[in-house]
Scaffold this active site. Structure first.
Site, PDB file in Angstrom:
ATOM      1  N   CYS A   1       0.809  -1.235   0.000  1.00 62.11           N
ATOM      2  CA  CYS A   1       0.000   0.000   0.000  1.00 62.11           C
ATOM      3  C   CYS A   1       0.836   1.276   0.000  1.00 62.11           C
ATOM      4  O   CYS A   1       0.584   2.198  -0.777  1.00 62.11           O
ATOM      5  CB  CYS A   1      -0.897   0.052   1.233  1.00 62.11           C
ATOM      6  SG  CYS A   1      -1.424  -1.531   1.877  1.00 62.11           S
TER       7      CYS A   1
ATOM      8  N   GLU B   1     -20.830  14.332  -4.819  1.00 65.34           N
ATOM      9  CA  GLU B   1     -22.220  14.796  -4.816  1.00 65.34           C
ATOM     10  C   GLU B   1     -23.092  14.071  -5.836  1.00 65.34           C
ATOM     11  O   GLU B   1     -24.311  14.082  -5.720  1.00 65.34           O
ATOM     12  CB  GLU B   1     -22.293  16.310  -5.025  1.00 65.34           C
ATOM     13  CG  GLU B   1     -21.857  16.773  -6.393  1.00 65.34           C
ATOM     14  CD  GLU B   1     -22.007  18.293  -6.582  1.00 65.34           C
ATOM     15  OE1 GLU B   1     -23.002  18.860  -6.152  1.00 65.34           O
ATOM     16  OE2 GLU B   1     -21.081  18.904  -7.165  1.00 65.34           O
TER      17      GLU B   1
END
Ligand code: FAD
Ligand code: NA7
Length: 587
Positions: free
Chosen positions: A155, A567
């Site tokens: 990672c 959104e």
């Protein structure tokens, strides 16, 4: 008093109980499930003698309550004390009188994400704990420090290199935002690799000091089982010691596979080496099509390298295939080449060097054999758990024969009671750092703290850090259709163009989001998928909503934050079934 003492002497496991007491019943249930013979007397049913016995017990043990438990003449205590022994795995041995004090309460094999989390948690709960961690060098000779895959070869370096590539794209865009002379910017692999390595070294140091601070004994040594409580530790100088422990957690993670073809190990590298290359890899072939392959291909292409991905079958097996297709298409449009339905046959060295020249022969789906030259060949062809030569099966720990992972129950317990498995070596587990950490912490809390609940492996969010990031939680569309049938599924979706892509006129209709809902559960959202910038950050928040069983109407009620990518999930009105186009023609 004499009668009490005689009962304690005569019965290896003696429980003074009351018939109506739920704590007494819990203790007796534990002995029954552990198949431990016990003798109990119910003081409330022995009138008036019961009260006298309870007084005698109070004098003897200073404990006035029941249950009052004795093992081999030794006073244990009440319900909590008995449960504690049950949890930490020593109850049966103590009941049999075979318990001998061992070097440690807990030894963890593997100092990666899961192992360190479990060790530190157990130590903070007052237990005597050790961690053994040893990194076997890659066939290329790459090795690293404490912290496991995530920190050293997973990672952390991956995300930093991904960021480096994203910066390159931003630098190109920046001209449209008023920055000048940006075309002169050039990527320097050596500088990036140095910075990344320095950061990793600081993390390695941090992990070591953290263990010291928490009083966890650290052995930089390779562990193998001698018996279910005893380990042999061998350090890099071949020094050998043996240690014993009541419980042992196996958290040894996995290492990359090499395909069985000539030249693979001699000339190929894996992600274990890529992050430590001192020189730019040059023209690179990546074999494999899962997330490690695509992430590495993405950032290498972002540095301007010539990158080819060799795909045996499909992209991103196990992930939503519509999203996988879109990721591939986006990468292809940004210059990554894909050799589809192709497998490598052999690698030969044309000229040595760093990097040198390698010839790769490969077979295409029509059976044709071709050859191409590359500077670097990287295999991202899966990983295998490090369980094969540490003596697990010899002591009776069951492995899943298909993948070599450790079979455990819901509480991470293997077929040998005092041996547990967490992280990438645990069968049926998402191979992700936060999963390993959470499982490790919870296991230590269950063994030595007040926690009872198992780890919840459902609704685990994840992100593929390709140039356009892909975040998801829950089911893929095809899995849901297979599980519930197409008529029970409603998919809401949309393309979107992030505001920051508009000035450079970049990637129109490449970003995409979809919510997959189960009609029969009131449009509960069971699949969340987003392809776009910062998908990981967006997915993390929505994962909480999914865990709390959010419905499509909850997403609709939510007020968006403008102007953001996230959104779009608050105004997603078009269903796939409607067939209405979700391509954006204007902003
Ligand atoms: P590991 O972290 O692998 O630790 C195991 C340790 O045990 C190692 O240090 C090993 O050397 C040691 N060991 C092995 N055998 C022995 C032995 N016999 N004795 C002593 N020590 C031993 N996950 C994410 O969540 N997000 C990501 O973005 C992400 N990216 C990744 C990118 C790549 C390229 C890779 C390869 C993985 C990535 N992962 C990612 C997965 C993540 O790194 C793993 O899921 C996680 O590290 C597993 O932790 P673990 O504790 O199970 O094992
Ligand atoms: P995965 O997810 O197991 O995927 C392996 C990929 O490699 C997959 O695309 C395979 O194709 C392909 N593969 C496997 N063997 C071969 C051979 N012999 N030749 C060509 N292609 C092959 O592995 P990753 O390395 O991406 O990631 C493993 C874990 O590491 C992952 O879960 C992360 O947690 C970190 P297939 O689809 O089988 O045809």
């Amino acid at each position: 008093m004499e009668k009490v003492q005689a009962l304690i002497r005569k019965n290896a496991v003696m429980v003074f109980s009351k018939s109506y007491c739920k704590f007494c019943n819990k203790v007796k249930d534990i002995f029954r499930t552990e198949k431990i013979d016990f003798h109990s007397i119910e003081l409330d049913l022995m009138c008036p003698e019961g009260a006298v016995i309870q007084d005698a017990l109070a004098k003897l043990t200073k404990q006035t309550t029941v249950p009052n438990v004795f093992l081999h003449g030794e006073h244990v205590g009440g319900c909590d004390a008995t449960v504690k022994l049950f949890r930490d795995g020593t109850l049966a041995e103590r009941a049999l009188g075979t318990y001998r004090k061992r070097d440690f309460d807990l030894v963890v094999i593997g100092g990666g994400s899961g192992g360190l989390a479990a060790a530190k948690e157990a130590a903070s709960l007052g237990r005597k704990v050790a961690v053994c961690d040893f990194v076997t060098p890659s066939p290329r000779g790459t090795k690293w420090g404490l912290g496991g895959t995530c920190v050293n070869v997973g990672c952390i370096p991956k995300k930093l290199m991904h960021k480096s590539a994203l910066l390159g794209a931003d630098i190109k865009d920046s001209n449209h935002f008023g920055w000048e002379k940006v075309e002169r910017a050039k990527h320097n692999w050596e500088k990036m690799a140095y910075e990344v390595k320095s950061h990793i070294l600081s993390l390695n140091f941090g992990y070591r000091s953290d263990l010291m601070l928490k009083k966890v004994q650290y052995y930089n040594a390779y562990a193998t089982f001698l018996d279910k409580h005893k380990l042999k530790l061998v350090d890099k100088n071949e020094n050998v010691i043996e240690i014993t422990s009541d419980n042992i957690i196996v958290a040894v993670g996995g290492r990359p596979n090499y395909p069985d073809i000539p030249g693979a190990r001699e000339y190929g590298i894996t992600s274990d080496d890529l992050f430590y290359l001192q020189n730019c890899p040059g023209k690179t072939l990546i074999v494999g099509a899962s997330y490690v392959a695509l992430e590495c291909a993405g950032f290498l292409a972002g540095f301007g390298l010539d990158v080819t991905v060799m795909v045996r079958s499909i992209l991103l097996r196990g992930f939503d295939q519509q999203m996988a297709y879109m990721i591939g298409a986006h990468m292809e449009s940004h210059g990554v080449k894909f050799l589809k339905n192709t497998i490598p046959l052999r690698i030969t060295e044309k000229s040595p060097g760093s990097p040198g020249e390698l010839a790769v022969a490969y077979k295409m789906c029509d059976g044709k054999v071709k050859e191409q030259q590359f500077n670097t060949v990287m295999f991202a062809t899966g990983r295998s758990p490090c369980t094969s030569n540490i003596g697990l099966e010899e002591i009776g720990v069951e492995l899943n024969k298909r993948n070599g992972k450790i079979a455990v129950d819901d509480y991470e317990r293997s077929s040998v009671k005092n041996i547990f498995a967490i992280g990438d070596v645990r069968d049926r587990t998402p191979e992700l750092t936060p999963v390993a950490i959470q499982a490790g912490r919870l296991l230590a809390k269950r063994l030595y703290g007040q926690h009872d609940e198992p780890m919840d492996y459902k609704m685990v969010p994840t992100t593929v850090f390709t140039p356009l990031e892909y975040g998801c939680v829950g089911y893929s569309e095809e899995d849901l259709i297979a599980l519930f049938g197409p008529e029970d599924i409603e998919v809401y979706h949309t393309h979107f163009q992030p505001l920051e892509f508009t000035l450079p006129e970049r990637d129109k209709n490449k970003c995409y989001g979809k919510l997959i809902c189960l009609k029969s559960a009131g449009e509960k959202v069971v699949g969340f998928h987003i392809l776009g910038p910062n998908a990981g950050e967006i997915t993390q928040g929505f994962a909480l909503a999914m865990k709390l069983n959010a419905k499509k109407s909850d997403f609709d009620d939510l007020v968006g934050i403008h102007p953001t990518c996230a959104e779009i999930f608050t105004t997603m009105l078009i269903s796939k079934a409607s067939g209405i186009s979700v391509e954006k023609s204007s902003c």
